[in-house]
Design an enzyme around this catalytic site. Structure first.
Site, PDB file in Angstrom:
ATOM      1  CG  HIS A  53      -2.059   1.139   1.116  1.00 24.48           C
ATOM      2  ND1 HIS A  53      -3.076   0.874   0.316  1.00 24.48           N
ATOM      3  CD2 HIS A  53      -2.012   2.282   1.610  1.00 24.48           C
ATOM      4  CE1 HIS A  53      -3.589   2.063   0.592  1.00 24.48           C
ATOM      5  NE2 HIS A  53      -3.274   2.839   1.397  1.00 24.48           N
ATOM      6  CB  CYS A  79      -5.191  -2.175 -13.987  1.00 21.45           C
ATOM      7  SG  CYS A  79      -6.205  -3.444 -12.985  1.00 21.45           S
TER       8      CYS A  79
HETATM    9  C1  PEP Z   1      -3.797  -5.708  -8.499  1.00 25.82           C
HETATM   10  O1  PEP Z   1      -3.981  -6.600  -7.795  1.00 25.82           O
HETATM   11  O2  PEP Z   1      -2.877  -5.753  -9.279  1.00 25.82           O
HETATM   12  C2  PEP Z   1      -4.664  -4.659  -8.614  1.00 25.82           C
HETATM   13  C3  PEP Z   1      -4.653  -3.835  -9.510  1.00 25.82           C
HETATM   14  O3  PEP Z   1      -5.722  -4.516  -7.601  1.00 25.82           O
HETATM   15  P1  PEP Z   1      -5.244  -4.120  -6.146  1.00 25.82           P
HETATM   16  O4  PEP Z   1      -3.802  -3.439  -6.064  1.00 25.82           O
HETATM   17  O5  PEP Z   1      -6.169  -2.990  -6.052  1.00 25.82           O
HETATM   18  O6  PEP Z   1      -5.585  -5.348  -5.227  1.00 25.82           O
END
Ligand code: PEP
Ligand code: MG
Length: 550
Positions: free
Chosen positions: A187, A485
């Site tokens: 995060h 993404c």
């Molecule tokens: C991922 O897991 O790459 C993603 C884009 O979702 P998050 O980071 O929100 O879990």
């Protein structure tokens, strides 16, 4: 020149400033009872602590730029100032409690009352707990818990940062982030990139640096220098200035040198991410993480509230396409209003779409809210689900979306089973979006929050690239888009490789877009394919990087 520490560079840029640590919540000392002679001094101590907390909260409210934050701080100051709280604390001390225990006990009663008081009050419990922790710390002479507030810009150090810690981070005050743990997809890394703050994670030793010592942080190399020479600071600041000027001049849609289009999209958590720095340069939104709107909620957001939040994003997109992801709750993003049961392995448990199926009314309300906001705004809206493991789940999700009035539906590829069956998924939906953060975690059985496993979570790992290639191939065969993404999309040197693997769009923190645009503009599609083959042939991440060097 002082000590040099090394970590993993996760958000580019350079900054230098005094370093301060996130202070932990104060621990209560073992309870002792007080004598009648000590009552007055304990009462004075407790009252002084509450008064100092209220004064400090008011000072921060005056300094806060955002009205919403100032309002919360004022409300907290009023809690700390409440005459009935003073009286309750006095009563507890007269009953034999020491000042910190009296504050803790008195506020426990308020806490119960808040929880019983319905939606609005229940949501203020975290603010009340913060007042309690601050007042207890003040009676014990400990630093205020949470994000430090030294009153001037600084470098923030922490073991790792939770979403709640980072929600109010101000990039004009926090110059850089350095954490002892965390990985490239933690995060901390995501937030740092989205705020454009240089960041280094997994920097062993940073918590041992003396408070207020000057550090120079290089978010490109991962170096953290303690007490740097003035000449080094001047040199790096100049380099940073040049980097910012060069990237600020970059604009236009993403394309390779020979004109192959690759949409450069934004990952956002709210409308302000799209209107903030870098957002204007995005060709659309490739990932709207809706759960980030509701991280601190004790009660479910209702239909009207959700419609308004999504509408704000659609309006900010101003005609550009928006991919909305349904709530991705659980594991690293718990949503307390969903009242999930404890699980031994939350990352392998009921999370993402699985939770949507377990609590169908929550998923349905959200889909209706997205469809309503899309209709009202006339925006180009697509919807996708997180954590899809099988074509049957994709089919069920697509059905639920269409029932709610949403016609363009996709799924995220975050689990190896989904990548291995990408063609079958594309029989059910209109597009795929590869979430490389979770796809790495599940491919390598390596917790994305675990800094010690950062090498396995490196997006250059050839096994991860093979799974992306399988999705790209399936997309090409089906004639349907396949985007990335996850954080891998914001790695400018990896971008040509991803395009060579068949990826058709890259979605990232808006501020990362200029560097990725610049990298793609410098290579042809053939060169992207050559680099992709070389990376797939490598035996490890280091080899993949080396084999694709221009
Ligand atoms: C991922 O897991 O790459 C993603 C884009 O979702 P998050 O980071 O929100 O879990
Ligand atoms: Mg994910």
């Amino acid at each position: 020149m002082g000590e040099l520490l090394h970590g993993l560079a996760v958000s580019p840029g350079f900054a230098a400033g005094p370093l301060y640590r996130v202070a932990p919540r104060p621990g209560l000392p073992a309870p002792t009872s007080i004598t009648p002679e000590q009552v007055q001094s304990e009462v004075d101590k407790a009252h002084a602590a509450l008064a100092s907390v209220a004064t400090e909260l008011r000072r921060r409210a005056t300094a806060a730029k955002a009205r919403a934050i100032a309002d919360i701080l004022i409300a907290q100051a009023l809690m700390a100032d409440d005459p009935s709280l003073y009286a309750a604390v006095t009563d507890k001390i007269r009953a034999g409690y020491t000042a910190p225990h009296a504050i803790h006990e008195a506020l426990a009663a308020y806490r119960e009352a808040f929880l019983a008081g319905g939606d609005y009050l229940a949501e203020r419990v975290a603010d009340l707990d913060d007042v309690r922790d601050r007042a207890v710390a003040a009676t014990l002479g400990q630093p205020m818990p949470g994000i430090p507030e030294p009153g001037h810009p600084y470098v923030l150090a922490a073991r790792d940062l939770a979403p709640a810690d980072t929600a109010g981070l101000d990039p004009t005050v926090v110059l850089a982030l350095v954490t002892e743990e965390g990985g490239p997809t933690s995060h901390t890394a995501i937030v740092a990139r989205s705020l454009g703050i240089p960041a280094v994670v997994r920097c062993v030793g940073v918590l041992g640096i003396e408070a207020a010592a000057t550090v120079a942080v290089d978010g490109t190399t991962g170096e953290v220098r303690v007490n740097p020479d003035a000449a080094l600071v001047v040199d790096l600041r100049a380099k940073e200035e040049l980097r910012r000027i060069r990237l600020a001049g970059s604009h236009g849609p993403g394309r390779t040198a020979d004109g192959h289009a690759v949409a450069l999209l934004a990952n956002i958590g709210s409308a302000s991410d799209l209107t903030g720095e870098g957002g204007a340069g995005a060709e659309g939104v490739g990932l709207f993480r809706t759960e980030l709107l509701y991280l601190d909620r004790a009660t479910s957001p209702g239909l009207a509230e959700q419609v308004a939040a999504y509408r704000a994003v659609f309006d900010a997109a101003a005609g550009r396409p928006v991919v909305v992801r349904t709530l991705d709750a659980g594991a690293d993003k718990p949503l307390s209003f969903l009242r999930q049961a404890e699980e031994p392995n939350p990352a392998l448990g009921i999370r993402g779409l699985r939770l949507g199926f377990q609590q169908p009314e929550v998923l349905h309300t959200q889909l209706v809210a997205i469809a309503t906001a899309a209709r009202d705004s006339g925006a180009n809206v697509r919807v996708m689900a997180p954590m899809v493991a099988t074509p049957a789940e994709a089919q069920l999700f697509a059905t639920r979306c269409r029932v709610a009035g949403l016609s363009t539906v996709g799924v995220m590829v975050e689990v190896p089973s989904a990548a291995l069956r990408a063609s079958a998924l594309l029989n059910e939906v209109d597009f795929l979006s590869i979430g490389t953060n979770d796809l790495s975690q599940y491919t390598f059985a390596a917790d994305r929050m675990c800094g010690a496993l950062a090498e396995l979570l490196d997006p250059w790992q050839p096994a991860l690239l093979s799974l992306i290639a399988a999705c790209g191939e399936a997309g090409r065969a089906a004639g349907k888009p396949v985007g990335v993404c996850g954080e891998a999309a914001s790695d400018a040197t990896l971008a040509p490789v991803l395009v060579g693997l068949g990826v058709t769009s890259l979605s990232m923190s808006p501020r990362a877009i200029p560097a990725v645009r610049e990298a793609l503009a410098g290579v042809t599609l053939d060169e992207c394919r050559r680099r992709a083959r070389a990376a797939l042939d490598a035996t490890d991440a280091l080899g993949a990087r080396a084999a694709t060097a221009p």
